[in-house]
Scaffold this active site. Structure first.
Site, PDB file in Angstrom:
ATOM      1  N   GLY A   1      21.089  22.704 -23.891  1.00 18.26           N
ATOM      2  CA  GLY A   1      20.776  22.872 -22.574  1.00 18.26           C
ATOM      3  C   GLY A   1      21.483  22.012 -21.691  1.00 18.26           C
ATOM      4  N   ASP A   2      21.475  22.319 -20.263  1.00 22.70           N
ATOM      5  CA  ASP A   2      21.768  21.415 -19.435  1.00 22.70           C
ATOM      6  C   ASP A   2      20.785  21.251 -18.548  1.00 22.70           C
ATOM      7  OD1 ASP A   2      22.894  19.922 -17.132  1.00 22.70           O
ATOM      8  OD2 ASP A   2      24.944  20.817 -17.423  1.00 22.70           O
ATOM      9  N   PHE A   3      20.127  20.054 -18.393  1.00 22.97           N
ATOM     10  CA  PHE A   3      18.760  19.953 -17.589  1.00 22.97           C
ATOM     11  C   PHE A   3      19.297  20.174 -16.100  1.00 22.97           C
ATOM     12  CE2 PHE A   3      18.882  15.252 -18.806  1.00 22.97           C
ATOM     13  CZ  PHE A   3      19.607  14.659 -17.799  1.00 22.97           C
TER      14      PHE A   3
ATOM     15  N   HIS B   1      15.413   7.232 -15.704  1.00 23.81           N
ATOM     16  CA  HIS B   1      15.734   5.844 -14.915  1.00 23.81           C
ATOM     17  C   HIS B   1      17.370   5.942 -14.616  1.00 23.81           C
ATOM     18  CE1 HIS B   1      17.288   3.413 -18.590  1.00 23.81           C
ATOM     19  NE2 HIS B   1      17.756   4.663 -18.635  1.00 23.81           N
TER      20      HIS B   1
ATOM     21  N   ASP C   1      19.577  19.127 -25.860  1.00 26.19           N
ATOM     22  CA  ASP C   1      20.759  18.004 -25.173  1.00 26.19           C
ATOM     23  C   ASP C   1      22.004  19.067 -25.112  1.00 26.19           C
ATOM     24  OD1 ASP C   1      22.194  16.034 -24.140  1.00 26.19           O
ATOM     25  OD2 ASP C   1      20.905  14.460 -25.299  1.00 26.19           O
TER      26      ASP C   1
END
Length: 346
Positions: free
Chosen positions: A235-237, A255, A209
């Protein structure tokens, strides 16, 4: 002949229309830590609770409040009115005692502090398509949440609360026999990874995250004493590729976003997996006829309130996206309550 079942009745109309009454009673009880206090003291009278919490309302009002919680099934009661002694029922004691690791009250706290008010603007959301929350128009909700440590903590505890039961079920129902590693993308407090590690001794997990979340996840991992098999990573998705693993999971992540972003995230999961690897989305998957999983439908509307463009989905939707990305098969495992695991195999 009895025709009563054919006669119209307003019962369900009144029950749903007044649902916010019941909701506010439970949310208030969590805010006042009534279940935590009763877990410590085993049982208390209405007078003792009134004195402890400093209520200025009448004794009868306090009894009404506690008796409503009893009628809902959250409290047990011996005696009545001034002779009554209240205690937690099993579910409330397990899930609503703040001092237990099984506490899911973080979700209820966020419902009370944030979403209860925002849902009052549902009509505005439907009319405009705009989110109805603390983010300023055009501002990203998650940037707003992550910039405020107290609000972030509340949000993460809420996510842990709503997902705890489902993650426990996933850790026991999914087939882990051919896997050794798992990455939970958007892992928040690390609950999914911890439940898997707890129930599957062959698994090593990474909860992945943003940097602001890592200290909270590290604290949770230490509570469960699973530092040897559950690690945090940052991390940054939107910017980074996902770490490689045999299983990639996302709990209530897809969602949040529109279809284009859902596809992007699923493609990154696909790229992180080996042949035969498994992608798992834990969500309130809506039934195909869209008339049974009411919680899933309400959660989808909550995405309107929270993000404006996110939505929950059916297994058919998930299958369509998985096929587009390149996965070879999909399936679904019911987990806890309205939540299921949508599974795609590479």
């Amino acid at each position: 002949m009895n025709n009563t079942q054919n006669h119209p009745t307003p019962e369900s109309i009144l029950q749903i229309a007044s649902g916010f009454w019941a909701s506010k009673i439970l949310l208030s009880a969590v805010k006042f830590q009534i279940f935590t206090t009763l877990a410590e003291r085993k049982s208390m009278s209405a007078g003792e609770i009134k004195s402890l919490l400093g209520f200025k309302c009448s004794d009868r009002n306090v009894c009404d409040f506690l008796d409503a919680l009893t009628a809902f099934g959250f409290l047990n009661r011996e005696g009545i009115l001034e002779t009554a002694k209240y205690s937690n029922n099993a579910d409330a004691d397990f899930f609503l005692d703040r001092n237990k690791p099984s506490y899911i009250g973080g979700l209820l706290e966020m419902l009370n502090n944030r979403l209860y008010g925002f849902w009052g603007n549902l009509e505005e959301g439907l009319l405009t398509g705009n989110p109805q929350n603390e983010a300023i128009q055009g501002e990203n909700l998650f940037d707003k949440l992550y910039a405020d440590p107290a609000r972030l903590e509340e949000f993460i505890q809420a996510m842990s609360g709503v997902q705890m039961g489902a993650f426990m079920a996933l850790a026991q129902k999914l087939d882990f026999s051919k896997s050794k590693t798992l990455v939970d993308v958007g892992g928040s407090a690390g609950i999914l990874s911890l439940m898997v590690a707890k129930h599957q001794p062959n698994m090593n997990c990474i909860t992945w995250d943003l940097p602001a979340v890592t200290p909270i996840a590290d604290q949770t991992i230490q509570k469960f004493q699973l530092q040897d098999r559950v690690k945090t990573a940052q991390g940054d998705f939107f910017k980074d590729e996902f770490p490689k693993a045999d299983i990639v999971t996302m709990g209530n992540i897809l969602h949040d976003w529109d279809e284009e972003t859902k596809l992007m995230l699923m493609k990154k999961a696909y790229d992180a997996l080996p042949e035969g690897g498994v992608f798992v989305a834990v969500e309130n998957v809506i039934d195909e006829n869209r008339n049974k999983n009411a919680f899933g439908l309400m959660m989808s509307l909550n995405m309107l309130i929270e993000t404006g463009t996110g939505f929950d989905y059916t297994l058919a939707d998930f299958n369509k996206w998985a096929t587009q990305v390149g996965f070879k098969s999909t399936s679904m495992i019911p987990l806890a309550g309205p939540t299921s695991a949508a599974i795609a195999v590479k």
